[in-house]
Design a protein around this motif. Structure first.
Motif, PDB file in Angstrom:
ATOM      1  N   ILE A   1      -1.519   1.795  11.908  1.00  0.00           N
ATOM      2  CA  ILE A   1      -1.524   1.927  10.456  1.00  0.00           C
ATOM      3  C   ILE A   1      -2.290   0.764   9.831  1.00  0.00           C
ATOM      4  CG2 ILE A   1      -0.060   1.780   8.394  1.00  0.00           C
ATOM      5  CD1 ILE A   1       2.041   3.405   9.983  1.00  0.00           C
ATOM      6  N   GLU A   2      -2.044  -0.446  10.314  1.00  0.00           N
ATOM      7  CA  GLU A   2      -2.737  -1.620   9.789  1.00  0.00           C
ATOM      8  C   GLU A   2      -4.239  -1.531  10.021  1.00  0.00           C
ATOM      9  OE1 GLU A   2      -1.083  -5.235  11.231  1.00  0.00           O
ATOM     10  OE2 GLU A   2       0.872  -4.918  10.276  1.00  0.00           O
ATOM     11  N   VAL A   3      -4.637  -1.031  11.197  1.00  0.00           N
ATOM     12  CA  VAL A   3      -6.073  -0.884  11.496  1.00  0.00           C
ATOM     13  C   VAL A   3      -6.731   0.053  10.489  1.00  0.00           C
ATOM     14  CG1 VAL A   3      -7.721   0.104  13.135  1.00  0.00           C
ATOM     15  CG2 VAL A   3      -5.948  -1.443  13.951  1.00  0.00           C
ATOM     16  N   LEU A   4      -6.103   1.188  10.225  1.00  0.00           N
ATOM     17  CA  LEU A   4      -6.674   2.158   9.296  1.00  0.00           C
ATOM     18  C   LEU A   4      -6.720   1.617   7.872  1.00  0.00           C
ATOM     19  CD1 LEU A   4      -5.036   5.468  10.596  1.00  0.00           C
ATOM     20  CD2 LEU A   4      -7.379   4.675  10.960  1.00  0.00           C
ATOM     21  N   LEU A   5      -5.664   0.942   7.446  1.00  0.00           N
ATOM     22  CA  LEU A   5      -5.638   0.390   6.094  1.00  0.00           C
ATOM     23  C   LEU A   5      -6.645  -0.747   5.948  1.00  0.00           C
ATOM     24  CD1 LEU A   5      -1.798   0.332   5.378  1.00  0.00           C
ATOM     25  CD2 LEU A   5      -3.505   1.815   4.306  1.00  0.00           C
ATOM     26  N   ARG A   6      -6.772  -1.560   6.986  1.00  0.00           N
ATOM     27  CA  ARG A   6      -7.724  -2.670   6.939  1.00  0.00           C
ATOM     28  C   ARG A   6      -9.155  -2.137   6.865  1.00  0.00           C
ATOM     29  NH1 ARG A   6      -6.350  -4.931  11.259  1.00  0.00           N
ATOM     30  NH2 ARG A   6      -4.817  -6.353  10.378  1.00  0.00           N
ATOM     31  N   ARG A   7      -9.451  -1.128   7.656  1.00  0.00           N
ATOM     32  CA  ARG A   7     -10.787  -0.542   7.642  1.00  0.00           C
ATOM     33  C   ARG A   7     -11.097   0.046   6.277  1.00  0.00           C
ATOM     34  NH1 ARG A   7     -11.779   4.378  11.555  1.00  0.00           N
ATOM     35  NH2 ARG A   7     -10.958   5.519   9.786  1.00  0.00           N
ATOM     36  N   ASN A   8     -10.109   0.690   5.669  1.00  0.00           N
ATOM     37  CA  ASN A   8     -10.306   1.281   4.351  1.00  0.00           C
ATOM     38  C   ASN A   8     -10.496   0.197   3.296  1.00  0.00           C
ATOM     39  OD1 ASN A   8     -10.500   3.929   3.271  1.00  0.00           O
ATOM     40  ND2 ASN A   8      -8.647   3.555   2.087  1.00  0.00           N
TER      41      ASN A   8
ATOM     42  N   LYS B   1       0.845  -1.182   0.000  1.00  0.00           N
ATOM     43  CA  LYS B   1       0.000   0.000   0.000  1.00  0.00           C
ATOM     44  C   LYS B   1       0.886   1.240   0.000  1.00  0.00           C
ATOM     45  CE  LYS B   1      -4.228  -1.736   0.378  1.00  0.00           C
ATOM     46  NZ  LYS B   1      -5.299  -1.439  -0.581  1.00  0.00           N
ATOM     47  N   LYS B   2       0.369   2.331  -0.561  1.00  0.00           N
ATOM     48  CA  LYS B   2       1.135   3.569  -0.627  1.00  0.00           C
ATOM     49  C   LYS B   2       0.865   4.431   0.606  1.00  0.00           C
ATOM     50  CE  LYS B   2       1.142   3.939  -5.686  1.00  0.00           C
ATOM     51  NZ  LYS B   2       0.778   4.810  -6.832  1.00  0.00           N
ATOM     52  N   ILE B   3       1.927   4.896   1.238  1.00  0.00           N
ATOM     53  CA  ILE B   3       1.805   5.757   2.407  1.00  0.00           C
ATOM     54  C   ILE B   3       2.609   7.038   2.178  1.00  0.00           C
ATOM     55  CG2 ILE B   3       2.304   6.016   4.876  1.00  0.00           C
ATOM     56  CD1 ILE B   3       1.860   3.058   5.227  1.00  0.00           C
TER      57      ILE B   3
ATOM     58  N   SER C   1      -2.193  15.926  -5.531  1.00  0.00           N
ATOM     59  CA  SER C   1      -2.893  16.305  -6.751  1.00  0.00           C
ATOM     60  C   SER C   1      -2.573  15.347  -7.892  1.00  0.00           C
ATOM     61  CB  SER C   1      -2.517  17.739  -7.159  1.00  0.00           C
ATOM     62  OG  SER C   1      -2.965  18.667  -6.186  1.00  0.00           O
ATOM     63  N   GLU C   2      -1.469  14.612  -7.764  1.00  0.00           N
ATOM     64  CA  GLU C   2      -1.042  13.694  -8.815  1.00  0.00           C
ATOM     65  C   GLU C   2      -1.131  12.234  -8.412  1.00  0.00           C
ATOM     66  OE1 GLU C   2       2.885  14.838  -9.880  1.00  0.00           O
ATOM     67  OE2 GLU C   2       2.303  16.800 -10.701  1.00  0.00           O
ATOM     68  N   GLN C   3      -0.961  11.957  -7.121  1.00  0.00           N
ATOM     69  CA  GLN C   3      -0.926  10.585  -6.627  1.00  0.00           C
ATOM     70  C   GLN C   3      -2.100  10.325  -5.671  1.00  0.00           C
ATOM     71  OE1 GLN C   3       1.439   8.290  -7.469  1.00  0.00           O
ATOM     72  NE2 GLN C   3       2.716   9.673  -8.676  1.00  0.00           N
ATOM     73  N   LYS C   4      -2.438   9.058  -5.493  1.00  0.00           N
ATOM     74  CA  LYS C   4      -3.505   8.666  -4.573  1.00  0.00           C
ATOM     75  C   LYS C   4      -2.984   7.618  -3.598  1.00  0.00           C
ATOM     76  CE  LYS C   4      -7.388   9.650  -7.650  1.00  0.00           C
ATOM     77  NZ  LYS C   4      -8.611   9.112  -8.309  1.00  0.00           N
ATOM     78  N   PRO C   5      -2.294   8.064  -2.544  1.00  0.00           N
ATOM     79  CA  PRO C   5      -1.816   7.104  -1.547  1.00  0.00           C
ATOM     80  C   PRO C   5      -2.980   6.500  -0.764  1.00  0.00           C
ATOM     81  CG  PRO C   5      -1.400   9.350  -0.828  1.00  0.00           C
ATOM     82  CD  PRO C   5      -1.898   9.443  -2.235  1.00  0.00           C
ATOM     83  N   ASP C   6      -2.701   5.434  -0.047  1.00  0.00           N
ATOM     84  CA  ASP C   6      -3.733   4.741   0.728  1.00  0.00           C
ATOM     85  C   ASP C   6      -3.840   5.282   2.147  1.00  0.00           C
ATOM     86  OD1 ASP C   6      -4.529   2.473  -1.186  1.00  0.00           O
ATOM     87  OD2 ASP C   6      -2.349   2.325  -1.136  1.00  0.00           O
ATOM     88  N   LEU C   7      -2.825   6.031   2.575  1.00  0.00           N
ATOM     89  CA  LEU C   7      -2.829   6.584   3.936  1.00  0.00           C
ATOM     90  C   LEU C   7      -1.828   7.729   4.007  1.00  0.00           C
ATOM     91  CD1 LEU C   7      -3.046   4.747   7.296  1.00  0.00           C
ATOM     92  CD2 LEU C   7      -1.061   6.210   6.932  1.00  0.00           C
TER      93      LEU C   7
END
Length: 238
Positions: free
Chosen positions: A121-128, A11-13, A51-57
């Protein structure tokens, strides 16, 4: 077969941190965990990147050389539901509350425990990721689109504020079961829910009900007195 944690790797952070030593150290830690990690040092750089990238967190410092994390978080919230985790040396409770109310999902104070930070971090990414598994909900003729974050019925379109949106998705995803006030607060603010005042969920539910009345969903949320709330209308997931 990959584990749930394995699915979170790569995932991208984005790290927004003006302390170069700390930022690079955190970047190295996350890269060891197989996250694709980027570091910027200012509000301007963060806005250009987003504005150019879409990270996951996004891991966001509070004080930056050209602005503060609160304003940047509000800017992010106008554009996306990407989880935002504040990481700052400021341990004032009022700042924690402000960070959560401006759209942050969690708040960690420096110096931090690396295992605890990684777990959050894992909790937030998992929820997303769980939210991403459903593209839309339908209830009583209203389509709730996860991608556009819009509620649509005929020619009526509603875009909810971030707190009301997260609460709506939590209720819709519960499958008609009662969701406790604590669970709702966790859905909105993750670990930072401990800092939220007791009546906050009632206030947000009240605002959400008023929004929903305008698109034909009056009475959709039932109160379970002393415990929580339940979505009582039929729901379809797509």
């Amino acid at each position: 077969m990959y584990s749930d944690v394995d699915q979170l790797k790569n995932k991208k952070i984005l790290i927004v941190e003006d302390d170069e030593m700390l930022g690079n150290g955190l970047k190295s830690i996350l890269q060891i965990q197989k996250y694709e990690t980027y570091l910027v040092c200012s509000v301007k750089e963060a806005m250009e990147f987003l504005s150019e990238q879409k990270p996951d967190l996004c891991i966001l410092d509070l004080w930056l050389p050209d602005g503060d994390g609160f304003d940047l978080c509000r800017w992010i919230r106008k554009k996306s539901e990407m989880p935002v985790l504040f990481l700052t040396a400021c341990e004032e409770e009022s700042k924690t509350v402000e960070g959560l109310k401006c759209g942050g999902d969690d708040y960690v104070v420096k110096p931090f425990s690396t295992p605890v930070l990684l777990a959050r971090i894992e909790v937030l990414l998992r929820r997303n990721r769980i939210s991403e598994g459903t593209s839309s909900y339908q209830s009583n003729g209203v389509v709730v689109d996860m991608g556009s974050r819009l509620c649509c019925r005929g020619d009526k379109t509603l875009r909810l504020p971030v707190e009301e949106w997260k609460m709506l998705i939590c209720l819709l995803g519960a499958g008609g079961k009662i969701v406790s006030k604590e669970q709702l607060c966790r859905a909105i603010w993750a670990e930072g829910a401990d800092y939220v005042e007791e009546n906050t969920s009632r206030v947000i539910i009240s605002r959400l009900r008023k929004h929903l009345e305008g698109i034909g969903l009056a009475g959709a949320i039932e109160t379970s007195r002393g415990y929580g709330y339940r979505w009582i209308l039929p729901v379809e997931k797509h």
